[in-house]
Design a protein around this motif. Structure first.
Motif, mmCIF file in Angstrom:
data_model
loop_
_atom_site.group_PDB
_atom_site.id
_atom_site.type_symbol
_atom_site.label_atom_id
_atom_site.label_comp_id
_atom_site.label_asym_id
_atom_site.label_seq_id
_atom_site.Cartn_x
_atom_site.Cartn_y
_atom_site.Cartn_z
ATOM 1 N N GLU A 100 0.852 -1.186 0.000
ATOM 2 C CA GLU A 100 0.000 0.000 0.000
ATOM 3 C C GLU A 100 0.889 1.238 0.000
ATOM 4 O O GLU A 100 2.027 1.200 0.477
ATOM 5 C CB GLU A 100 -0.908 0.002 1.219
ATOM 6 N N TYR A 122 0.335 3.851 5.293
ATOM 7 C CA TYR A 122 -0.208 3.073 6.403
ATOM 8 C C TYR A 122 -0.413 3.971 7.619
ATOM 9 O O TYR A 122 0.305 4.969 7.810
ATOM 10 C CB TYR A 122 0.747 1.939 6.791
ATOM 11 N N SER A 132 -5.064 2.050 5.378
ATOM 12 C CA SER A 132 -4.142 2.354 4.280
ATOM 13 C C SER A 132 -4.852 3.225 3.253
ATOM 14 O O SER A 132 -6.082 3.328 3.248
ATOM 15 C CB SER A 132 -3.642 1.066 3.609
ATOM 16 N N HIS A 143 -4.065 5.064 -1.028
ATOM 17 C CA HIS A 143 -3.220 5.103 -2.214
ATOM 18 C C HIS A 143 -3.202 6.502 -2.821
ATOM 19 O O HIS A 143 -4.203 7.232 -2.758
ATOM 20 C CB HIS A 143 -3.727 4.115 -3.276
#
Length: 592
Positions: free
Chosen positions: A130, A133, A149, A151
């Motif tokens: 990922e 975190y 998580s 992105h």
């Protein structure tokens, strides 16, 4: 931070600018440093850190600010020893796993982030892949682990995912998978997972507000409080906690209403919720040890306080802090205001007005007005004690802070409506607020100033680019060249500017129109700049180029650089000098 070892927190040292570990004095009240002032504590993960201090039953773990390594601290003896020796990385979001006597942390290096465990000097990667975190949480049996998580290009208040995994006998994760609130994927921001027993609780905004949810054994979600109010702030930092589920179905939570944070307590599932500590306006860092909870509380007229809350009675006790900031000095009290509803927007913009401090009639309609744009811009203003605001009020200025569209604390839709509209909606809302306050007799119609820190500095610059309403502007380490910042910014915010302004590749003309540097010839009023010489986010060169462009247009610009400061001024001497220079600049502008 609390454990069997005691109660601990961080305090900023005004002389050095370091965050130092403090604990209770032997009397049980008041603050004393745990160590000599040589160990500053601060994480640099994501640039904004968080979770830099963690308490185990008999010791502390802290991230040293310069090396970014984790240290083991024995409170009884003061012995300090290094836990990590990983010069290529920094750490944050520390959590103690009591079942395996190990630390959980977010590790960040040039290649990205990983969720790691550290035991007896050995580092093990628990999960990777990922982009970012945060918030590892261990169940009471030690057999489950949850975390968050997200992105790129998302920020954690735009879209994030809750993960859940089983933990095997060796401490490694099994069957790790994301857990969504509905069958079909719903973009939402999830934060602050916490276990009570094996039951997981989390805050999610998939219904429009950061509300508390409980997950049962079948991983179905149940809302625990459908109040239409955010019960968390935007997760700029790791390690934040603003809700504490309690045994027997009770809970302790922060709830934001009209820019003010309230602390709400329900001792068990059958009791009625009660608001505690009503003299405070914001609460952070909730933690529990035994039958007591602890938190940092902020108010409008006193210094930050460390509070203890009895979970059986709801009684609050001030352990440290909470002093009056100045002896025999009258403080300007915040007055909440709301802008009249408009047909152009479904949102109501609000803020806090501080009248000038006067010894005579108390008239305000002739007071010059300073409008302050908060940073972020996905942040919020609470009416907490702000020495800069009080200083300006004592200089005869009225001051107003605005939670413009895009601020957190007012629901998901309000927070996300700034997408593609940075430099427009924030500017419109603050100018409308200034005009409203003048129309209400709160300030002079002849002099209104605009200032802001970081992204608030950008808003101040864009206000002077797009409007002739303001007499002058002040940028405190503010963004003036978004395109250059996009090329240089850290990984955490590398997609943020494209969200705020629109994709650079798709709308390059908009980026030029919203660049204060590119539009410097439209600034007709004086500007003052305050800049840290070590600022890695808004580099000094950017500020100097902006000031030079204003001068090239025949207008005035003043620049004050503090060589030993970064993105934000930490040393008291520099903060005092900036306030003095700020007042001089405003007075000079009034005399023109």
């Amino acid at each position: 931070m609390a454990s069997q070892a005691g109660v601990f927190w961080l305090e900023s040292d005004p002389a050095s600018g370091l965050n130092l570990i403090h604990t209770l004095a032997e009397s049980g009240e008041g603050s004393v440093p745990l160590l000599p002032d040589t160990l500053g504590v601060r994480s640099q993960v994501n640039g904004y850190g968080g979770g830099a201090l963690c308490a185990a039953p008999d010791r502390l773990f802290a991230i040293e600010s310069s090396s970014q390594q984790i240290y083991d601290i024995m409170p009884e003896t003061g012995i300090v020893s290094a836990v990590t020796d990983d010069a290529s990385a920094c750490f944050g979001g520390l959590v103690w796993d009591r079942h395996r006597e190990r630390l959980l942390a977010v590790r960040e290096d040039a290649d990205g982030q990983q969720l790691v465990a550290i035991r007896q000097g050995k580092l093990e990667t628990l999960h990777q892949g990922e982009d970012f975190y945060s918030a590892p949480a261990v169940s009471d049996s030690g057999r489950q682990l949850a975390w968050i998580s997200w992105h790129l290009p998302d920020m954690p208040w735009v879209s994030s995912v809750l993960w859940l995994a089983r933990v095997d006998d060796d401490g490694m994760l099994v069957d790790a998978r994301p857990v969504m609130p509905f069958q079909s994927p719903t973009r939402a921001c999830v934060q602050q997972p916490v276990f009570v027993g094996e039951t997981l609780y989390v805050l999610s905004d998939h219904l429009g507000w950061w509300q508390p949810w409980q997950m049962d054994e079948n991983r179905s979600w149940r809302c625990l409080d459908d109040t239409q109010a955010d019960q968390a702030s935007a997760p700029w930092q790791l390690g934040e906690c603003q809700h504490l589920p309690l045994p027997e179905g009770g809970w302790l939570r922060v709830r934001y209403l009209s820019g003010i944070g309230g602390l709400w307590w329900q001792p068990d599932r059958d009791a009625l919720p009660q608001q505690l500590g009503t003299s405070y306006v914001d609460f952070r860092c909730l933690t529990r040890q035994g039958d007591r909870a602890y938190c940092i509380a902020r108010s409008s007229d006193r210094l930050d306080a460390v509070l203890s809350v009895d979970m059986e009675t709801g009684q609050i006790h001030v352990l440290a802090g909470g002093e009056k900031p100045f002896d025999e000095v009258v403080l300007s009290s915040p007055e909440p205001f709301r802008l009249p509803e408009s047909e152009e927007t479904a949102f109501v913009v609000s803020g806090f007005y501080y009248p000038p401090v006067r010894s005579q009639s108390g008239q305000t309609d002739n007071a010059p007005l300073v409008m302050i744009a908060h940073g972020g811009p996905t942040a919020m203003i609470c009416p907490v004690l702000n020495p800069q605001v009080q200083f300006l009020c004592h200089q005869g200025f009225a001051v107003a802070e605005v939670n413009y569209r895009g601020s957190s604390g007012f629901g998901r839709d309000f927070r996300l409506c700034l997408a593609g509209q940075w430099g427009v909606l924030d500017v419109q809302d603050i100018e409308c607020a200034a005009r409203h306050l003048v129309s209400e007799g709160k300030a002079s119609a002849q002099a209104a100033f605009m200032q802001g820190r970081s992204s608030g500095g950008y808003t101040a610059l864009m206000a002077l680019v797009s409007s002739a309403y303001f007499t002058a502007g002040v940028s405190q380490f503010g963004v003036s060249d978004p395109e250059r910042l996009r090329a240089m910014t850290h990984r955490f915010e590398s997609g943020y500017l494209d969200w705020l302004l629109g994709s650079f590749e798709e709308v390059p003309d908009r980026w030029r129109e919203r660049s204060p540097l590119m539009q410097a010839d439209r600034i007709q009023q004086p500007m003052a700049f305050f800049q840290g010489g070590q600022d890695a986010i808004v580099v000094p060169e950017q500020t100097h180029r902006m000031a030079t462009a204003i001068r090239a247009n025949g207008r005035e610009s003043f620049v004050q650089v503090y060589p030993d400061e970064g993105h934000g001024f930490r040393k008291a001497s520099n903060q005092a000098d900036m306030l003095t220079q700020l007042a001089v600049f405003y007075r000079q502008c009034l005399q023109r």
